[in-house]
Design a protein around this motif. Sequence first.
Motif, short mmCIF file in Angstrom:
data_model
loop_
_atom_site.label_atom_id
_atom_site.label_comp_id
_atom_site.label_asym_id
_atom_site.label_seq_id
_atom_site.Cartn_x
_atom_site.Cartn_y
_atom_site.Cartn_z
N LEU A 45 -70.78 -11.82 -102.32
CA LEU A 45 -70.99 -13.16 -101.76
C LEU A 45 -70.56 -14.25 -102.74
O LEU A 45 -70.54 -15.43 -102.40
N ALA A 46 -70.21 -13.86 -103.96
CA ALA A 46 -69.81 -14.84 -104.98
C ALA A 46 -68.41 -15.35 -104.70
O ALA A 46 -67.64 -14.71 -103.98
N PRO A 47 -68.06 -16.53 -105.26
CA PRO A 47 -66.71 -17.04 -105.06
C PRO A 47 -65.65 -16.09 -105.61
O PRO A 47 -65.89 -15.39 -106.59
N GLY A 48 -64.50 -16.08 -104.97
CA GLY A 48 -63.38 -15.29 -105.47
C GLY A 48 -63.43 -13.85 -104.99
O GLY A 48 -64.32 -13.45 -104.25
N LEU A 49 -62.43 -13.09 -105.40
CA LEU A 49 -62.36 -11.69 -105.01
C LEU A 49 -63.18 -10.85 -105.97
O LEU A 49 -63.45 -11.25 -107.10
N LEU A 50 -63.55 -9.67 -105.51
CA LEU A 50 -64.39 -8.81 -106.32
C LEU A 50 -63.64 -8.28 -107.54
O LEU A 50 -62.57 -7.72 -107.43
N GLY A 51 -64.21 -8.48 -108.71
CA GLY A 51 -63.64 -7.96 -109.94
C GLY A 51 -64.75 -7.94 -110.97
O GLY A 51 -65.85 -8.41 -110.70
N PRO A 52 -64.47 -7.42 -112.16
CA PRO A 52 -65.53 -7.34 -113.16
C PRO A 52 -66.14 -8.71 -113.47
O PRO A 52 -67.33 -8.83 -113.69
N GLY A 53 -65.29 -9.76 -113.46
CA GLY A 53 -65.79 -11.07 -113.85
C GLY A 53 -66.33 -11.90 -112.70
O GLY A 53 -66.64 -13.07 -112.88
N THR A 54 -66.45 -11.30 -111.51
CA THR A 54 -67.02 -12.05 -110.38
C THR A 54 -68.43 -12.49 -110.74
O THR A 54 -69.26 -11.67 -111.13
N LEU A 55 -68.67 -13.80 -110.60
CA LEU A 55 -69.97 -14.31 -111.04
C LEU A 55 -70.70 -14.98 -109.87
O LEU A 55 -70.24 -15.98 -109.35
#
Lengths: 321, 450, 270
Positions: free
Chosen positions: A254-264
Amino acid sequence: MVGTAHALERTAARPRSTWWRRRGTRRALTFYAFISPWLIGFVALGAIPLLLALLMSFTNYDGLNLDYVRFVGADNYARAVNDPDTLHSMQRTLVFVGSTVTLGLVVQLGAALLLDAPVPGRGLFRTLFYLPYVVPVVAGAWIWKIFTDPNGGLLNALIGLVKPEFAMNWIVEQPTTVLVLFTVWALTGGGMVVFLAGLQGIPAELKEAAQIDGAGPVSVLRFITLPLLAPVILFQLVVSLIGAMQIIQQPLLLAPGLLGPGTLPPRDNYLYVVHAYHEIFVNQRFGYGAALLWILFLITLGLTLALVRSSRRWVHYEEAQ
Amino acid sequence: MGMEERVARYGRREVLKRTGVLAAGIAAAPLIAACQTSTTTQKTGKVVVMTDPNEFGAEDVKAIEDATKLKLEVVKSDLTRLYAMYAAGNPPDLFRVQAAGVPQYISRKMVKNLQPYFAASKVLKPDDLAPSNNFYKWDGKVVGKGDLYGMVKDWSPDFTLFAYTKAFDEAGVKVPSDSAPLSYQELHDLATKVNRKSGGKRTYWGFVHSNNDQWIDRTAMNMLAEKGQSLYSADFSTANITGNAEAVKVFKYLYDLAAEGLQQSPVDPSPNWMGADFNNGQIAILQYGYWFSAMAESDTTKGKTVMLPAPTWSGTRRDPTMTATGWVMSAQTKDPDAAWAVFETYMGGAPAVTRAGSGWGVPGLKSLYAKMPTDTAFQKQVQKVLGDELKYSDGVLQFNPYIGEETFSTTWKKHLETALKGQISFDKMLSNIEADVNGAIADGRKIVGQ
Amino acid sequence: MRTHALRYPALILATAIFSLPTFWVLVTSMKKQSEFAGLRLFPEVPQWVNYQLAVTLADFGRFATNSLLLATSYTVIVVVTSALVGYGFARHRGPLRDQLFIVVLAMMMVPNVVLFVPQFVVFAKLELTNTYWPWILWALGASPLLVFLFRQFFASFPRELGDAAEVDGAGPLRVFLQVFVPNAWPAFAAALIFAYTWVWGDYLYPILLLNDANTTLAVKLSTAYADPHGNPLQTVTMAGVVLYVLPLVIIFFLAQRFIIKGVVTTGLRG
């Protein structure tokens, strides 16, 4: 209904020698024969990874090559205690767990009670409530993101019908609400199945007898259905609690941006396992992340045992009556 | 079991014994001993590649298998899996990385020095390598010097801009020239004019960059590099932010874009990723590399998209890649010759030619540049800008070898949210970021004994 | 019957609200990619081509077969083993039973993230990575959650149920099979639905343990519908999701028919 998880305390309270003499070795062998699949699986497959995972939390392991790995004693655990993010994320996790488990229980039980009755098209209704449970979490999260989007989102459009010019940026202003609703929506199907199965064990005669005695639907629910369903409610509470404590994909997705290790995720949805995940994959502190997760394990274990213990007061047992 | 294998096994066990994790494996010792494979060269005829299956399809696998007579096993790129494979002593022979991770992999001796292979290769000749390949060099002190450890699959000068002309027309603003770069200040002012939001609803974001701030450190590094400055101290032991007036200026600029609502941010996110937002006609100016031209024209943006040169911070043009996605070979590979054959074919054989023609990136070999598509008017305009930018894309970015690829950006995002919500000041935000990043650097240095 | 009349409209309303996001999966699956998050609620022209792309971009049939194979073999085994173990914990006594049961519960509480690397190392040493064996072995070892589920159900049966049969001289396994199993169809149905859904839906373990050729549909669903830079094509993914959930809906629809009143249970109580 006979006590279930409760049998746990009951046996523990009984002096060991008494039951041993009465039941005998044969009985014990039967027990071990039945549980042998799990026991063998646990020893052969479960124990070594668990031990490695535990030892990892006492090292400086960073996920890269093993040539640099050293034992660091309890440093990682000491760090966890002094890390302000640990406390913050645990607080947010407890808020999330509290709301998800209670709201989830109400919705799941409600759906099961509505769909236990022989209503027309019951199979279809059951399927519709079950469906979100099998929608992949990635797709579900996308839907909830565009659903709550302030620009073209359906949610604001619907509210706008009643309250024109309504503009709420849900994911920013109410991130935990969205997360809880998304999670409850996604998990309803699973809980409903358990409760439906549990409701089948409640004899129709008991309800009928109570109704003949003049009990209304609320009384039947309060005095017949819920008490008899208690062992299943306990199961569902325990399983939901454990699951909610470990939640990670939903807040990340649900966080901004695409899913990756740094998704915050937003600060409010920075839950405990997200914190551990970030320490492992973003800050390359695998050992520290492992320590954080073992602390979570202990907290979950404590909460679960407390829940099981409290069930003494609300799980009713046939034998005790 | 041969003597050699046995020696290798014991040797390996000695190495592992010093490490914590094998001590952890005492319980597993019988199991590990029974299954421990030797680390000497083995010709299995199979090469394991960890990459993104989207950019490495069945046609690539087939082309390489046909050319090399080797069998490929493709494993999806995943950080957990990579960690796990290294921990099991069995890393993939080749794996996909981005430039930001390269100095760390090299300094930790996890990847193989490919210089001898490049020196002997008839396909991948040093003179023919695109400048972006310098990101795969690390001599222990700086990025861009020393031996080659890998190669880009393709790349782009990543600081160029894409403008949605409809947003400019509606704002009554002229679309900037595609032959001269804007300054970042001019870009900011332009973004203010084309930015549009009213009643909580967003029509256009003015200037969107850095992929949801995932690459914020790279953007800042490139701005600083124009003035010969770095985000980190020369030995990478600290982040230089609060003590460096220029760095403060750069981050203030980036912060203001978010605070003024020109850029997507934690308090004004999009439900989608920024490329899709551009396609939906919701971004006026987008900072992305050449590769994005392959998809910039959607039904909405077709005929209304132009590519612009990379902006400059202080007048010095500088437009390197910031991702430099490519492949490296793990140091433990059992059959390096086989792995190289696969590497060479992917980077210089038929698959590379196909990639060059797709328009999804500038080829890693200069000799393939001419294959880039120039069919449509937009592609022609793009090639004109790109041709100019390629003159300024020889530089590298100095990534820190002690921290993970996203340590800086994630720390930035975390404190940016609190600052944008007014809970901390800008200065406090910067010092928090610096402290957190320095903490991570210190941990990384401690692990390698520094 | 008054309650019934009230109940039905309430049920329809609740289902409608609840199913709105589900419905949106369907709506989104027919949008153009550029309509995914835009201002337009419904697609201008339904994009049936998304369904075609969903099947062709991912070699749908092949990965669906992988998922089917993996989910079916895991489910069949794990439901049997978990029922046995759950029954053992519920109806038999032995030394350390309660302590062992706490271990079962505790196994559910260890976060996956910390176990991924050690589990991979163990399976790599056994040379079982890139095969389906880990799932078979896990299934043989029973699932803690299903053990818990079965334990709760078997423990809730009246005490007399097993005792009567034992007095008749039936062995423990026969008591289980002939007396308890026939009364536990709801629990078996629930367990089957769960086990199938997990394996069908999980993509973390397939990414960790399988390769791109023998991986599952869930992994492909999360990665295959993307442009060559790996950026997602969400609308095609939604079409893929619609196709992907169909087998699960069928399994559910069939299995939920077994969620019916147990005959003996009520009979004994009457």
